[in-house]
Write a protein that holds these residues in place. Structure first.
Motif, PDB file in Angstrom:
ATOM      1  N   PRO A 108       0.761  -0.997   0.176  1.00 57.74           N
ATOM      2  CA  PRO A 108       0.049  -0.004  -0.118  1.00 57.74           C
ATOM      3  C   PRO A 108       0.733   1.330   0.194  1.00 57.74           C
ATOM      4  O   PRO A 108       0.255   2.420  -0.260  1.00 57.74           O
ATOM      5  N   LEU A 109       2.293   1.161   0.284  1.00 64.47           N
ATOM      6  CA  LEU A 109       3.000   2.375   0.471  1.00 64.47           C
ATOM      7  C   LEU A 109       3.600   2.740  -0.994  1.00 64.47           C
ATOM      8  O   LEU A 109       4.393   3.994  -1.010  1.00 64.47           O
ATOM      9  N   TYR A 110       3.493   1.861  -1.827  1.00 65.29           N
ATOM     10  CA  TYR A 110       4.150   2.267  -3.474  1.00 65.29           C
ATOM     11  C   TYR A 110       3.199   2.068  -4.363  1.00 65.29           C
ATOM     12  O   TYR A 110       2.278   1.650  -4.276  1.00 65.29           O
ATOM     13  N   LYS A 111       3.587   3.210  -5.143  1.00 58.60           N
ATOM     14  CA  LYS A 111       2.636   3.187  -6.466  1.00 58.60           C
ATOM     15  C   LYS A 111       2.657   1.980  -7.299  1.00 58.60           C
ATOM     16  O   LYS A 111       3.723   1.320  -7.283  1.00 58.60           O
ATOM     17  N   ILE A 112       1.671   1.749  -7.918  1.00 57.02           N
ATOM     18  CA  ILE A 112       1.755   0.297  -8.858  1.00 57.02           C
ATOM     19  C   ILE A 112       2.768   0.362  -9.906  1.00 57.02           C
ATOM     20  O   ILE A 112       3.325  -0.773 -10.064  1.00 57.02           O
ATOM     21  N   GLY A 113       3.019   1.425 -10.350  1.00 61.70           N
ATOM     22  CA  GLY A 113       4.152   1.398 -11.647  1.00 61.70           C
ATOM     23  C   GLY A 113       5.289   0.933 -10.690  1.00 61.70           C
ATOM     24  O   GLY A 113       6.177   0.262 -11.663  1.00 61.70           O
ATOM     25  N   ARG A 114       5.951   1.343  -9.703  1.00 62.11           N
ATOM     26  CA  ARG A 114       7.089   0.980  -9.101  1.00 62.11           C
ATOM     27  C   ARG A 114       7.020  -0.552  -8.759  1.00 62.11           C
ATOM     28  O   ARG A 114       7.862  -1.381  -8.896  1.00 62.11           O
ATOM     29  N   GLN A 115       5.731  -1.131  -8.330  1.00 60.14           N
ATOM     30  CA  GLN A 115       5.668  -2.537  -7.975  1.00 60.14           C
ATOM     31  C   GLN A 115       5.793  -3.339  -9.292  1.00 60.14           C
ATOM     32  O   GLN A 115       6.213  -4.298  -9.273  1.00 60.14           O
ATOM     33  N   LEU A 136       3.754   0.867 -18.748  1.00 61.91           N
ATOM     34  CA  LEU A 136       2.767   1.444 -19.605  1.00 61.91           C
ATOM     35  C   LEU A 136       2.346   0.564 -20.684  1.00 61.91           C
ATOM     36  O   LEU A 136       1.118   0.338 -20.899  1.00 61.91           O
ATOM     37  N   GLU A 137       3.256  -0.251 -21.159  1.00 64.47           N
ATOM     38  CA  GLU A 137       2.784  -1.185 -22.313  1.00 64.47           C
ATOM     39  C   GLU A 137       1.849  -2.279 -21.509  1.00 64.47           C
ATOM     40  O   GLU A 137       0.755  -2.654 -21.987  1.00 64.47           O
ATOM     41  N   LEU A 138       2.163  -2.644 -20.212  1.00 62.81           N
ATOM     42  CA  LEU A 138       1.697  -3.697 -19.548  1.00 62.81           C
ATOM     43  C   LEU A 138       0.198  -3.343 -19.252  1.00 62.81           C
ATOM     44  O   LEU A 138      -0.623  -4.088 -19.304  1.00 62.81           O
ATOM     45  N   LEU A 139       0.217  -1.945 -18.552  1.00 62.02           N
ATOM     46  CA  LEU A 139      -1.198  -1.614 -18.200  1.00 62.02           C
ATOM     47  C   LEU A 139      -1.951  -1.553 -19.306  1.00 62.02           C
ATOM     48  O   LEU A 139      -3.416  -1.643 -19.021  1.00 62.02           O
ATOM     49  N   GLU A 140      -1.605  -0.992 -20.551  1.00 62.47           N
ATOM     50  CA  GLU A 140      -2.513  -0.922 -21.503  1.00 62.47           C
ATOM     51  C   GLU A 140      -3.066  -2.406 -21.983  1.00 62.47           C
ATOM     52  O   GLU A 140      -4.406  -2.539 -22.336  1.00 62.47           O
ATOM     53  N   GLU A 146      -6.411   4.772 -18.925  1.00 67.41           N
ATOM     54  CA  GLU A 146      -5.690   5.758 -18.584  1.00 67.41           C
ATOM     55  C   GLU A 146      -4.087   5.416 -18.054  1.00 67.41           C
ATOM     56  O   GLU A 146      -3.883   6.056 -16.784  1.00 67.41           O
ATOM     57  N   PRO A 147      -3.744   4.630 -18.609  1.00 66.64           N
ATOM     58  CA  PRO A 147      -2.308   4.197 -17.857  1.00 66.64           C
ATOM     59  C   PRO A 147      -1.503   4.889 -17.590  1.00 66.64           C
ATOM     60  O   PRO A 147      -0.529   5.065 -16.546  1.00 66.64           O
ATOM     61  N   GLU A 148      -1.071   6.180 -18.322  1.00 67.51           N
ATOM     62  CA  GLU A 148      -0.314   7.385 -17.922  1.00 67.51           C
ATOM     63  C   GLU A 148      -0.627   7.951 -16.829  1.00 67.51           C
ATOM     64  O   GLU A 148       0.299   8.461 -15.957  1.00 67.51           O
ATOM     65  N   ARG A 149      -1.758   7.840 -16.366  1.00 70.98           N
ATOM     66  CA  ARG A 149      -2.130   8.634 -15.000  1.00 70.98           C
ATOM     67  C   ARG A 149      -2.338   7.437 -13.854  1.00 70.98           C
ATOM     68  O   ARG A 149      -1.708   7.481 -12.664  1.00 70.98           O
ATOM     69  N   ARG A 150      -2.570   6.109 -14.295  1.00 69.38           N
ATOM     70  CA  ARG A 150      -2.915   5.097 -13.303  1.00 69.38           C
ATOM     71  C   ARG A 150      -1.538   4.743 -12.831  1.00 69.38           C
ATOM     72  O   ARG A 150      -1.439   3.902 -11.788  1.00 69.38           O
ATOM     73  N   ILE A 151      -0.287   4.708 -13.541  1.00 68.09           N
ATOM     74  CA  ILE A 151       0.802   4.207 -13.185  1.00 68.09           C
ATOM     75  C   ILE A 151       1.656   4.764 -11.858  1.00 68.09           C
ATOM     76  O   ILE A 151       2.137   4.138 -10.977  1.00 68.09           O
ATOM     77  N   ASP A 152       0.901   6.127 -11.630  1.00 65.34           N
ATOM     78  CA  ASP A 152       1.259   6.915 -10.374  1.00 65.34           C
ATOM     79  C   ASP A 152       0.239   6.650  -9.370  1.00 65.34           C
ATOM     80  O   ASP A 152       0.452   7.259  -8.338  1.00 65.34           O
ATOM     81  N   SER A 153      -0.780   5.611  -9.391  1.00 62.67           N
ATOM     82  CA  SER A 153      -1.728   5.553  -8.492  1.00 62.67           C
ATOM     83  C   SER A 153      -0.981   4.648  -7.276  1.00 62.67           C
ATOM     84  O   SER A 153      -0.406   3.565  -7.612  1.00 62.67           O
ATOM     85  N   TYR A 154      -2.073   4.585  -6.362  1.00 62.63           N
ATOM     86  CA  TYR A 154      -1.565   3.554  -5.228  1.00 62.63           C
ATOM     87  C   TYR A 154      -2.631   2.492  -5.072  1.00 62.63           C
ATOM     88  O   TYR A 154      -3.737   2.914  -5.670  1.00 62.63           O
ATOM     89  N   PRO A 155      -2.290   1.464  -4.959  1.00 58.62           N
ATOM     90  CA  PRO A 155      -3.496   0.332  -4.677  1.00 58.62           C
ATOM     91  C   PRO A 155      -4.815   0.664  -4.052  1.00 58.62           C
ATOM     92  O   PRO A 155      -5.774   0.302  -5.068  1.00 58.62           O
TER      93      PRO A 155
END
Length: 533
Positions: A108-115, A136-140, A146-155
């Motif tokens: 919960p402490l890290y953004k999903i992109g980092r994980q 970004l390729e995987l999220l798509e 909106e992978p460009e925005r969601r990559i910096d979201s928390y779980p």
């Protein structure tokens, strides 16, 4: 056909043991199985059958008190006993795993992109910029909007279905040979279930990977898997092609699992049955914002002008996706949360009664929750849990009278009365749900609201609980509101169906009529998703 496919993971005489204060527990007792290129293998069985522990052992993920013996070879390389640094070259890259509840697997402490980037950087190396591009390729690929925005979201900022997609993206980061999916859809609504399974199927075709699906949902197995392995008490009791297993099962245990699918139909109460509980124009608003740093107050409407009438002896099934308002409606009808509307219990107007005025009626209006373990005090014995309500509503009863009532209630729900001196953690999930039901019926209520009471249970246990609820309803002339996202269970237990979406009722009527000929597009989508998985 699977006969032409190459075995890429061979398991032979695999044993898993756990050392406990009470002795050694043999969780897996020497099983053999093969996983082949590009196939979908389903591993099924009730809770405690050893299906998850088998895969955890192969992956080297057992708890500290667990030990593994036997062999598991991936493309000729032995995994059992392999040094962690060597095992890490396989797991996360060639063999990956996704779990039932992504919220407990994502930090919960890290953004999903980092994980998602972590396994990429570990196995492939490269720069963080290159890893971010791959994320970004995987999220798509897995359908995150909106992978460009969601990559910096928390779980916590994602829905349950989106978090499961993140877990799939993480598992696919290095294009594995084998993806192990442990109950990947159990906690999801039927429409999201269908989307996740369709996504896995399309990704399987794209990457040519094998999928090992661990599940207790035989509906999913029938439509998704090519081969099935059936486990019971740590042993493999049957395996074969899916169609063969479903049409010509050999093991009595397999036959029992297949027969455990919810079945039967409930007859409606007589037309003259009186209304026992009514809510008219029910509105529930939740405040969001309005804190010290969050600006002005805003409100979210959880239930929007709903009218519902429950007749004596009736079972109303309330269905809809997460966030549709079904659980909120149940609590509003019991006057457990602040709401607007007109409420009646029998001939009594309860719309304006405060907590103290409602207390005498509480014994007649009971609630059973989804997770009995979370609602049963771990510090109390089962007998104390069951009789707690009696101490409030029938304070004149002696301790011996309460004990007799507890014994009778336990016997009625199919548990040994001697169990009243044990604690909740000593029981299985199905037994704990029976304890929760006993706690409700000991007060001899007229109305019971059941909020997802079977969603966490195996199919065979679900069937037992449904049969129990039917028996209790007939014995005590109970009226139920049964809230669930499992449409096969709802169809078996309810005679009237209410479909909710965005806080409103979009369709309601006789259960069988709605299943046979749904009118609303949303209802059609729910039913289609539930029975075409």
């Amino acid at each position: 056909m699977t006969d032409n496919k190459q075995t890429i993971l061979a398991v032979r005489d695999l044993k898993v043991d756990f050392t406990t204060p009470d002795g050694t527990v043999n969780a897996v007792k020497g099983i053999d199985l093969d996983i082949r290129t590009g196939e979908t293998l389903a591993v099924v069985g009730e809770s405690g059958s050893g299906k998850s522990q088998t895969m955890m052992a192969i992956m080297g993920l057992l708890a500290k008190n667990g030990g593994v013996r036997g062999s598991a070879t991936y493309r000729g390389q032995e995994l059992v006993g392999l040094a962690p640094d060597q095992l890490n070259k396989v797991r996360g890259a060639k063999v990956t795993m996704i779990f039932q509840e992504p919220m407990t697997s994502l930090d919960p402490l890290y953004k999903i992109g980092r994980q998602i980037a972590e396994p990429i950087l570990y196995h492939r190396g490269g720069s963080r910029a290159e890893a971010r591009a791959r994320v970004l390729e995987l999220l798509e690929l897995v359908g995150i909007p909106e992978p460009e925005r969601r990559i910096d979201s928390y779980p916590h900022e994602l829905s349950g279905g989106q978090r499961q997609r993140v877990m799939i993206a993480m598992a696919l980061a290095n294009e594995p040979d084998i993806l192990i999916a442990d109950e990947p859809t159990t906690a999801l609504d039927v429409t999201i279930q269908a989307q996740i399974l369709a996504l896995l199927r399309s990704l399987q075709r794209r990457f040519g990977m094998a999928i090992v699906l661990i599940t207790h949902d035989l509906g999913i197995v029938r439509h998704f898997a090519e081969r099935v392995v059936v486990m019971r008490r740590g042993e493999l009791v049957e395996q074969g092609a899916t169609q063969e297993i479903f049409e010509r099962p050999q093991s009595d245990y397999t036959k029992m699992l297949l027969a455990a699918e919810p079945h039967g139909r409930k007859a409606p109460p007589p037309e003259t049955a009186p209304v026992i509980l009514e809510g008219r124009n029910v509105v529930v608003d939740f405040q969001i914002g309005g804190g010290l740093f969050s600006g002005g107050k805003r409100y979210f409407r959880g239930v929007d002008g709903v009218t519902l009438r429950l007749h004596e002896g009736q079972t109303i099934g309330v269905v809809g996706e997460s966030g549709s308002g079904k659980s909120t409606l149940g609590r509003a009808l019991l006057r457990l949360i602040h709401s607007e509307g007109i409420y009646r219990f029998g001939s009594t107007d309860i719309s304006r009664l405060d907590r103290k005025q409602m207390r005498p009626l509480r014994k007649e209006m009971q609630l059973v929750f989804q997770d009995p373990y979370g609602s049963l005090s771990p510090r109390q014995t089962v007998g104390e849990v069951i009789t707690e309500g009696l101490m409030v509503h029938e304070p004149g009863l002696s301790r011996a009278d309460r004990d007799r009532r507890a014994m009778a209630a336990l016997e009625e729900v199919g548990l040994d009365p001697a169990a009243r001196n044990r604690y909740p953690h000593e029981f299985s999930g199905g037994q704990r749900q029976r304890i929760a039901i006993a706690r409700a019926i000991i007060l001899k209520p007229r109305v019971v609201i059941l909020d997802e009471p079977t969603s966490a249970l195996d199919r065979s246990v679900q069937g037992q609980v449904i049969d129990l609820l039917r028996t209790l309803q007939q014995s005590h002339k109970l009226s139920y509101i049964f809230i669930s996202h499992d449409l096969s269970v709802v169809r078996a237990i309810s005679d009237y169906l209410v479909v909710m979406k965005d806080g409103k009722i979009v369709e309601q009527g006789d259960t069988q009529d709605i299943f046979d000929a749904p009118q609303d597009a949303y209802t059609k989508a729910l039913i289609g998703a539930a029975f075409s998985i």
